[in-house]
Design a protein around this motif. Structure first.
Motif, PDB file in Angstrom:
ATOM      1  N   ALA A 120       0.852  -1.187   0.000  1.00 58.40           N
ATOM      2  CA  ALA A 120       0.000   0.000   0.000  1.00 58.40           C
ATOM      3  C   ALA A 120       0.888   1.237   0.000  1.00 58.40           C
ATOM      4  CB  ALA A 120      -0.925   0.007   1.215  1.00 58.40           C
ATOM      5  N   PHE A 121       0.578   2.173  -0.882  1.00 52.90           N
ATOM      6  CA  PHE A 121       1.289   3.449  -0.978  1.00 52.90           C
ATOM      7  C   PHE A 121       0.265   4.539  -0.687  1.00 52.90           C
ATOM      8  CE2 PHE A 121       2.943   0.315  -3.902  1.00 52.90           C
ATOM      9  CZ  PHE A 121       4.308   0.291  -3.610  1.00 52.90           C
ATOM     10  N   THR A 122       0.493   5.291   0.385  1.00 51.89           N
ATOM     11  CA  THR A 122      -0.487   6.271   0.840  1.00 51.89           C
ATOM     12  C   THR A 122       0.105   7.677   0.803  1.00 51.89           C
ATOM     13  OG1 THR A 122      -1.479   4.633   2.326  1.00 51.89           O
ATOM     14  CG2 THR A 122      -2.038   6.930   2.716  1.00 51.89           C
ATOM     15  N   PHE A 123      -0.677   8.619   0.266  1.00 51.65           N
ATOM     16  CA  PHE A 123      -0.285  10.021   0.194  1.00 51.65           C
ATOM     17  C   PHE A 123      -1.295  10.831   1.015  1.00 51.65           C
ATOM     18  CE2 PHE A 123       0.826   7.703  -3.605  1.00 51.65           C
ATOM     19  CZ  PHE A 123       2.191   7.969  -3.748  1.00 51.65           C
ATOM     20  N   SER A 124      -0.794  11.601   1.983  1.00 48.55           N
ATOM     21  CA  SER A 124      -1.661  12.272   2.949  1.00 48.55           C
ATOM     22  C   SER A 124      -1.509  13.789   2.871  1.00 48.55           C
ATOM     23  CB  SER A 124      -1.314  11.822   4.378  1.00 48.55           C
ATOM     24  OG  SER A 124      -1.372  10.419   4.509  1.00 48.55           O
ATOM     25  N   TYR A 125      -2.626  14.460   3.130  1.00 46.04           N
ATOM     26  CA  TYR A 125      -2.625  15.917   3.258  1.00 46.04           C
ATOM     27  C   TYR A 125      -3.509  16.282   4.445  1.00 46.04           C
ATOM     28  CZ  TYR A 125      -3.620  20.850   2.438  1.00 46.04           C
ATOM     29  OH  TYR A 125      -3.759  22.198   2.602  1.00 46.04           O
ATOM     30  N   ALA A 126      -3.019  17.197   5.286  1.00 50.45           N
ATOM     31  CA  ALA A 126      -3.769  17.609   6.475  1.00 50.45           C
ATOM     32  C   ALA A 126      -3.703  19.124   6.615  1.00 50.45           C
ATOM     33  CB  ALA A 126      -3.202  16.945   7.724  1.00 50.45           C
ATOM     34  N   LYS A 127      -4.777  19.697   7.188  1.00 47.79           N
ATOM     35  CA  LYS A 127      -4.837  21.152   7.335  1.00 47.79           C
ATOM     36  C   LYS A 127      -5.705  21.506   8.536  1.00 47.79           C
ATOM     37  CE  LYS A 127      -5.935  25.380   4.744  1.00 47.79           C
ATOM     38  NZ  LYS A 127      -4.586  25.962   4.936  1.00 47.79           N
ATOM     39  N   ASN A 128      -5.315  22.555   9.240  1.00 46.53           N
ATOM     40  CA  ASN A 128      -6.135  23.081  10.330  1.00 46.53           C
ATOM     41  C   ASN A 128      -7.352  23.794   9.753  1.00 46.53           C
ATOM     42  OD1 ASN A 128      -4.496  22.267  12.540  1.00 46.53           O
ATOM     43  ND2 ASN A 128      -3.116  23.985  12.157  1.00 46.53           N
ATOM     44  N   LEU A 129      -8.497  23.600  10.403  1.00 44.97           N
ATOM     45  CA  LEU A 129      -9.714  24.276   9.991  1.00 44.97           C
ATOM     46  C   LEU A 129      -9.810  25.651  10.654  1.00 44.97           C
ATOM     47  CD1 LEU A 129     -12.174  21.258  10.204  1.00 44.97           C
ATOM     48  CD2 LEU A 129     -11.373  22.383   8.125  1.00 44.97           C
ATOM     49  N   PRO A 130     -10.618  26.547  10.100  1.00 43.28           N
ATOM     50  CA  PRO A 130     -10.784  27.866  10.726  1.00 43.28           C
ATOM     51  C   PRO A 130     -11.367  27.798  12.138  1.00 43.28           C
ATOM     52  CG  PRO A 130     -11.584  27.875   8.457  1.00 43.28           C
ATOM     53  CD  PRO A 130     -11.306  26.449   8.805  1.00 43.28           C
ATOM     54  N   LEU A 131     -12.057  26.720  12.465  1.00 42.67           N
ATOM     55  CA  LEU A 131     -12.612  26.548  13.809  1.00 42.67           C
ATOM     56  C   LEU A 131     -11.509  26.121  14.760  1.00 42.67           C
ATOM     57  CD1 LEU A 131     -15.878  24.629  12.856  1.00 42.67           C
ATOM     58  CD2 LEU A 131     -15.677  27.055  13.445  1.00 42.67           C
ATOM     59  N   GLU A 132     -11.385  26.794  15.871  1.00 44.05           N
ATOM     60  CA  GLU A 132     -10.305  26.522  16.809  1.00 44.05           C
ATOM     61  C   GLU A 132     -10.340  25.079  17.303  1.00 44.05           C
ATOM     62  OE1 GLU A 132      -8.474  28.180  21.051  1.00 44.05           O
ATOM     63  OE2 GLU A 132     -10.265  29.106  20.171  1.00 44.05           O
ATOM     64  N   GLY A 133      -9.192  24.426  17.237  1.00 40.43           N
ATOM     65  CA  GLY A 133      -9.059  23.063  17.731  1.00 40.43           C
ATOM     66  C   GLY A 133      -9.365  21.990  16.714  1.00 40.43           C
ATOM     67  N   PHE A 134      -9.913  22.350  15.547  1.00 42.66           N
ATOM     68  CA  PHE A 134     -10.298  21.369  14.538  1.00 42.66           C
ATOM     69  C   PHE A 134      -9.237  21.260  13.442  1.00 42.66           C
ATOM     70  CE2 PHE A 134     -14.479  22.076  16.347  1.00 42.66           C
ATOM     71  CZ  PHE A 134     -15.075  20.823  16.251  1.00 42.66           C
ATOM     72  N   SER A 135      -9.025  20.046  12.970  1.00 41.61           N
ATOM     73  CA  SER A 135      -8.173  19.796  11.811  1.00 41.61           C
ATOM     74  C   SER A 135      -8.763  18.641  11.014  1.00 41.61           C
ATOM     75  CB  SER A 135      -6.741  19.473  12.239  1.00 41.61           C
ATOM     76  OG  SER A 135      -6.704  18.304  13.043  1.00 41.61           O
ATOM     77  N   PHE A 136      -8.431  18.587   9.725  1.00 43.79           N
ATOM     78  CA  PHE A 136      -8.910  17.483   8.892  1.00 43.79           C
ATOM     79  C   PHE A 136      -7.754  16.973   8.042  1.00 43.79           C
ATOM     80  CE2 PHE A 136      -8.940  20.677   5.637  1.00 43.79           C
ATOM     81  CZ  PHE A 136      -8.820  19.996   4.444  1.00 43.79           C
ATOM     82  N   GLY A 137      -7.924  15.770   7.523  1.00 36.79           N
ATOM     83  CA  GLY A 137      -6.908  15.189   6.661  1.00 36.79           C
ATOM     84  C   GLY A 137      -7.508  14.181   5.711  1.00 36.79           C
ATOM     85  N   VAL A 138      -6.829  13.957   4.587  1.00 33.74           N
ATOM     86  CA  VAL A 138      -7.293  12.979   3.599  1.00 33.74           C
ATOM     87  C   VAL A 138      -6.113  12.111   3.164  1.00 33.74           C
ATOM     88  CG1 VAL A 138      -9.216  14.367   2.733  1.00 33.74           C
ATOM     89  CG2 VAL A 138      -6.942  14.647   1.725  1.00 33.74           C
ATOM     90  N   ASN A 139      -6.415  10.882   2.795  1.00 27.76           N
ATOM     91  CA  ASN A 139      -5.446   9.941   2.244  1.00 27.76           C
ATOM     92  C   ASN A 139      -5.883   9.509   0.859  1.00 27.76           C
ATOM     93  OD1 ASN A 139      -3.858   9.827   4.569  1.00 27.76           O
ATOM     94  ND2 ASN A 139      -4.900   8.013   5.372  1.00 27.76           N
ATOM     95  N   ALA A 140      -4.948   9.461  -0.058  1.00 27.45           N
ATOM     96  CA  ALA A 140      -5.144   8.776  -1.336  1.00 27.45           C
ATOM     97  C   ALA A 140      -4.202   7.580  -1.327  1.00 27.45           C
ATOM     98  CB  ALA A 140      -4.830   9.700  -2.505  1.00 27.45           C
TER      99      ALA A 140
END
Length: 357
Positions: A138-158
């Motif tokens: 498995a080869f996974t490429f990830s991107y993550a970013k903080n959301l404008p809402l304090e304390g929240f972050s999201f991320g995605v994997n392909a």
């Protein structure tokens, strides 16, 4: 035909079972996990993962790395029959976002191929035995970013999946994951990780010449080529954790995860719509230097030979050591199967690249 040939046939036929339909179990090597620290906590890390390994557990946690991290892990599976390896790297690209890349391999190597053991004259010729590997990548490429809402972050994997059964068959697949984390007040943390959100497709290519060597492994059954597409159902992991500080030198972390499949399985809670298995883990840290971990998870209803079933589970125990930017972790756990597989020793190494700057 020999037992080895029959084994190869079963592997190939398994590719086509329930083809073109979603499966309860598919690409299961991606559900084992990574990081000895997580194994020590029974994989209850969806809410707390915050380093390079977050690319596997919950990519939203990649936003919490400080610079550049790399990680390695090795584990033996089924009493050294199979090897399970991981290599990952994550990089902070600005104050709000991070990138990661990860490689997994689960493989059984040096399998005897005895399909050519008997020559055209009906004589056994051991020089005709060859070796092959059955391996999943498995080869996974990830991107993550903080959301404008304090304390929240999201991320995605392909993720790109490549599976090989020697010269007999191989497949390629593609899928997407998405995760979110929230760091609350007073040490509370929450996380959610949705795997295979688009469903993950694997398309198999079967070598007909190689397959023909084992088509008649079952006498009187000239097997047709199996179908070549399998679909992996989405899964959801929910996590909550609480961090406690005792004086200035002791830290305690307690975590609960719920691992959910949208099918009826052998999980502790199983319905036609969803099945749920909980995981509980803890970590005790001293001076951010030494760590003790424990946990229990993968609760399953295990069928008994004499009839009925009992609840089985997967325990975990681990130790960790951190010095400057170097993290060494160890876990002793029954990875993958709580009742059949032998216990494994898992080691992982993580390096924060700032130590070399």
């Amino acid at each position: 035909m020999t037992k080895q040939a029959l084994y190869i046939l079963i592997l190939l036929l398994g590719i086509g079972l329930q083809a073109q339909t979603a499966r309860k179990y598919s690409n299961e090597f991606l559900n084992i996990g990574v990081n000895a620290a997580a194994f020590g906590m029974a994989n209850a890390v969806t809410a707390t993962t915050d380093d390079v390994y977050a690319g596997y557990w919950n990519p939203a946690g990649l936003t919490r790395i400080e610079d550049h991290e790399i990680a390695l892990m090795h584990a033996n599976y089924f009493a050294n029959i199979a090897n399970y390896d991981y290599l990952g790297s994550a990089l902070k690209i600005d104050d709000e976002s991070s990138l990661g890349i990860h490689v997994l391999r689960f493989g059984v190597d040096n399998i005897l191929n005895t399909t050519q053991l008997i020559d055209d004259q009906g004589q056994i010729d051991y020089d005709r035995i060859s070796l092959f590997s059955a391996a999943d990548y498995a080869f996974t490429f990830s991107y993550a970013k903080n959301l404008p809402l304090e304390g929240f972050s999201f991320g995605v994997n392909a993720k790109v999946i490549h599976r090989i059964i020697g010269e007999f068959a191989n497949s390629w697949g593609f899928g997407l994951d998405a995760g979110i984390q929230f760091q609350g007040k007073n040490g509370w943390e929450f996380g959610a990780m949705a795997r295979d959100i688009t469903t993950t497709y694997n398309t198999w290519s079967i070598d007909e010449d190689a397959y023909s060597q084992v088509q008649d492994a079952v006498e009187g059954q000239n097997q047709e080529l199996p179908e070549t597409t399998e679909i992996t159902l989405p899964k959801l992991q929910l996590g909550v954790a609480k961090n406690f500080r005792i004086r200035y030198d002791w830290d305690i972390k307690a975590a609960l995860d719920l691992q959910m499949r949208f099918a009826q399985t052998q999980d502790l809670i199983a319905t036609e719509a969803v099945s749920v298995s909980p995981a509980l883990g803890f970590q005790v840290g001293y001076l951010d230097l030494v760590y003790l971990r424990g946990g229990v998870g993968n609760f399953q209803n295990v069928e008994q030979l004499e009839g009925g079933s009992k609840v089985g589970f997967q325990p975990g125990f681990g130790l960790g050591f951190k010095y400057k930017g170097i993290h060494i972790d160890y876990a002793f756990t029954d990875i993958g199967d709580q009742s059949v597989a032998l216990y494994s020793n898992v080691f992982s190494l993580k390096i924060d690249w700032r130590v070399f700057r």
